[in-house]
Design a protein around this motif. Sequence first.
Motif, mmCIF file in Angstrom:
data_model
loop_
_atom_site.group_PDB
_atom_site.id
_atom_site.type_symbol
_atom_site.label_atom_id
_atom_site.label_comp_id
_atom_site.label_asym_id
_atom_site.label_seq_id
_atom_site.Cartn_x
_atom_site.Cartn_y
_atom_site.Cartn_z
ATOM 1 N N GLU A 194 0.808 -1.218 0.000
ATOM 2 C CA GLU A 194 0.000 0.000 0.000
ATOM 3 C C GLU A 194 0.843 1.270 0.000
ATOM 4 O O GLU A 194 0.464 2.267 -0.595
ATOM 5 N N GLN A 195 1.965 1.259 0.737
ATOM 6 C CA GLN A 195 2.815 2.449 0.915
ATOM 7 C C GLN A 195 2.128 3.532 1.724
ATOM 8 O O GLN A 195 2.580 4.680 1.725
ATOM 9 N N GLY A 196 1.071 3.175 2.404
ATOM 10 C CA GLY A 196 0.355 4.098 3.274
ATOM 11 C C GLY A 196 -0.158 3.299 4.460
ATOM 12 O O GLY A 196 0.006 2.073 4.504
ATOM 13 N N GLN A 213 -5.131 8.212 -7.518
ATOM 14 C CA GLN A 213 -5.335 9.649 -7.463
ATOM 15 C C GLN A 213 -4.601 10.367 -8.596
ATOM 16 O O GLN A 213 -3.496 9.981 -8.964
ATOM 17 N N ARG A 262 -6.260 15.429 -1.031
ATOM 18 C CA ARG A 262 -5.060 15.562 -0.209
ATOM 19 C C ARG A 262 -4.243 16.723 -0.749
ATOM 20 O O ARG A 262 -3.983 16.786 -1.940
ATOM 21 N N ASP A 287 1.342 19.900 -3.242
ATOM 22 C CA ASP A 287 1.071 18.606 -3.870
ATOM 23 C C ASP A 287 -0.413 18.329 -3.677
ATOM 24 O O ASP A 287 -0.887 18.170 -2.549
ATOM 25 N N ARG A 289 -3.740 15.961 -4.617
ATOM 26 C CA ARG A 289 -4.144 14.649 -5.132
ATOM 27 C C ARG A 289 -5.641 14.444 -4.922
ATOM 28 O O ARG A 289 -6.188 14.804 -3.878
ATOM 29 N N GLY A 356 -2.788 6.326 -3.358
ATOM 30 C CA GLY A 356 -2.237 7.680 -3.275
ATOM 31 C C GLY A 356 -0.984 7.821 -4.118
ATOM 32 O O GLY A 356 -0.603 8.930 -4.504
ATOM 33 N N ALA A 357 -0.318 6.719 -4.382
ATOM 34 C CA ALA A 357 0.923 6.746 -5.170
ATOM 35 C C ALA A 357 0.632 6.303 -6.593
ATOM 36 O O ALA A 357 -0.399 5.700 -6.876
ATOM 37 N N HIS B 228 4.156 9.862 2.934
ATOM 38 C CA HIS B 228 3.893 10.025 1.504
ATOM 39 C C HIS B 228 2.719 10.983 1.329
ATOM 40 O O HIS B 228 1.654 10.774 1.914
ATOM 41 N N GLY B 230 0.788 11.394 -1.035
ATOM 42 C CA GLY B 230 -0.376 10.799 -1.678
ATOM 43 C C GLY B 230 -1.021 9.731 -0.820
ATOM 44 O O GLY B 230 -2.241 9.660 -0.706
ATOM 45 N N ALA B 231 -0.206 8.910 -0.189
ATOM 46 C CA ALA B 231 -0.732 7.712 0.475
ATOM 47 C C ALA B 231 -1.179 7.954 1.916
ATOM 48 O O ALA B 231 -1.923 7.144 2.465
ATOM 49 N N MET B 232 -0.715 9.040 2.548
ATOM 50 C CA MET B 232 -1.028 9.229 3.969
ATOM 51 C C MET B 232 -2.261 10.110 4.142
ATOM 52 O O MET B 232 -2.245 11.292 3.787
ATOM 53 N N ILE B 234 -4.952 12.647 5.671
ATOM 54 C CA ILE B 234 -4.681 13.882 6.409
ATOM 55 C C ILE B 234 -4.771 13.658 7.915
ATOM 56 O O ILE B 234 -3.921 14.124 8.677
ATOM 57 N N VAL B 275 8.707 18.039 -2.291
ATOM 58 C CA VAL B 275 7.337 18.320 -2.755
ATOM 59 C C VAL B 275 6.326 17.308 -2.231
ATOM 60 O O VAL B 275 5.249 17.677 -1.766
#
Lengths: 410, 410
Positions: A194-196, A213, A262, A287, A289, A356-357, B228, B230-232, B234, B275
């Motif tokens: 997932e990277q999140g 996204q 985001r 940034d 998204r 998200g990535a 990240h 994108g992945a995290m 808020i 970024v």
Amino acid sequence: MPTSKRLRINGPRLQRNLEDLARFGAIAGGGVCRPAFGRADKEARDFLEDRMRALGLAIHIDSIGNLFGIRNGRESKPVVLCGSHADTVGTGGRFDGSVGVLGGLEVLETLNEAGVATRHPLGVVSFVNEEGARFTPDMMGSLVFRGDLSVEAARRMVGIDGTTVGGNIDENCYAGPSTPGELPVRCYVELHIEQGPVLERDNRTIGVVEGVQGIKWISFTLRGATAHAGAMPIHLRHDAAYVAGATIQYARQLSLQVDGQRATVGSLVLSPNLVNVVAEEARLTVDLRNADPGRLSAAEERLSLFVNDIAGTEGVRVEREVRVDVAPVMFDPSMVDAVENAAKTLGYSYMRMISGAGHDAQVMAGVCPAAMIFVPSRGGISHNVAEYSAPEHIEAGANVLLHTLLRFAD
Amino acid sequence: MPTSKRLRINGPRLQRNLEDLARFGAIAGGGVCRPAFGRADKEARDFLEDRMRALGLAIHIDSIGNLFGIRNGRESKPVVLCGSHADTVGTGGRFDGSVGVLGGLEVLETLNEAGVATRHPLGVVSFVNEEGARFTPDMMGSLVFRGDLSVEAARRMVGIDGTTVGGNIDENCYAGPSTPGELPVRCYVELHIEQGPVLERDNRTIGVVEGVQGIKWISFTLRGATAHAGAMPIHLRHDAAYVAGATIQYARQLSLQVDGQRATVGSLVLSPNLVNVVAEEARLTVDLRNADPGRLSAAEERLSLFVNDIAGTEGVRVEREVRVDVAPVMFDPSMVDAVENAAKTLGYSYMRMISGAGHDAQVMAGVCPAAMIFVPSRGGISHNVAEYSAPEHIEAGANVLLHTLLRFAD
């Protein structure tokens, strides 16, 4: 229940293969440094090619270096493809990308062992340069495969070390005889970490990824005027830091007010950056998204209006540049349903979610129906040597991959 | 009307002296580089000493290098003193400090020409190292004169170039035979450029300075966690940049809500400053100024509460350090009234105001009744080669200085 329904991949074997692949470019702390087109990246690709040959797969390497291993189907039909990438960022982990490629090979090995034949051929791909950490653009291999980037243009790209993609391809013998994109593909499924932190926090094993996204990177250069922090009254200031601070706050507001939004200010540089001098200049990035293209554009518009408005009031000039603009991608609903059904049938906890990535799957979605399967990342950490996904989660993800592929291969 | 009431200084002569003094350490663009205790600074002091001797003044140089020129009074009474400093910041202007020293000498020359004798002696001082740009603390000469800093401690200070105050004093023959502070002083009046835009904006010639703002410099180090962009989600972030942005906004709010408050975030550094990565760390400073000590403390307290509160909600740790803490100084009301009366009598437009910058006068206010006279700075620009004050404004300021000094000298 037919045999294929009871099939499960071999988790410990997949873990051993992950460990073997992580040796190429291994760095302290359990991480991997395997920048695209470098020596360690090529050694990793050679390892994957050897594994594919050992599984009896037909090897296709195209002129940008994408590696495909194809398992014949009963009919000569378009390939049901899975995969991901084997390159990493400079100080990356051992799971990002590798899980998708080795998960795919594990699926094919499982089918081989069980003697399961499919109507469509099944394939595994390892795309080159997904990360874009050494050479832009990221997702280069899949973009070339789709035809959005020519091999010639890709070869001309100059990296952070001053070398070119083409020079590295030639030096490390990356290029194969296939023409990118010539392989007919029925659909593409990518297993990825997932990277999140969402799956971990929600205590779910499988993420059914509905889309990726869109991304906009907006740079703002704000130009005010220096002034003495003691002698200059507030109402006469042209304080670039003040406008920057307000922009950071507004980004948070957008995140909370716009559905699925985001907005992150990760980079900000003040000038002259002195305690007792009102900032003359602020350079910052936002940034943005969102999986919804309309909402993403609206967020960008609202942000720009806000910055222009508050900068105008403060007497600060605004320069604005859109540095990245990638549209959101929604995956094919029947593919997404297939992933969900596989997770449900296998009895795994799951949730639908948005990535998200960026991933090769979002590029492949322009070639064929595509989908993604996420497994949890511990602490949401990625692009870091501390990246970790539990063996049982990776095993579950590969089982979902297996049954999603079977669904489309027959 | 007695002769002395009709006295006016010689504006063109004062301008010539300003031009002569600006030759020492002259740099491109009409500016001056005369860091304290350096060669150019010593040459400027020698020039001033020569001027003092030419006016028949008695020379006193103390062991830290403060230069006094004293014109005898009819009685042996404490000196009615004026002056300022001759050192500059690295790329300074020709008016900051110089106007007060040469304005004072012009006053004495005017009295000499007119043959006016005063009851009290009149003196002009050029304090060493007011700027603190090369060696801290600033206002070193007046602090030593007041006895707040010993000559020995001052001599040990190491500058930005690695040399010591003592080494420079010895090398450039700064020290004189007087003991700092031994000269009895009745009162001190400092003519200075405003270094801010208030007089120019209000179209006034004379600033009647009632006091000097207190200063607090607060450093905040905010520690969150990278993630990240994108992945995290808020709500799971620990975004140090967000807390920093909120702090910038709150500083502005304090400035608008607390009477006489100035709050400035001039310095902010994010880490890793990328970024698409949520900031792990933010280091920022808040410069707080207020002429009212209670309000200044209350502003500091409110700021710290705010930062702790919002950082707590965001899951960001706060380290706080008070780097500078200088109490406000209010000048003696009868001295301030005397400046105002002189301006009024001379027919100049004037306004009462608070100094945003620090000056030797605020140190001298602990020795004797003190006051300051401001003249306009074009565009509020100071500590810059573009610093400029119009000849007619400097002339007016010196005339106000003349009549303020006469008021206390008789």
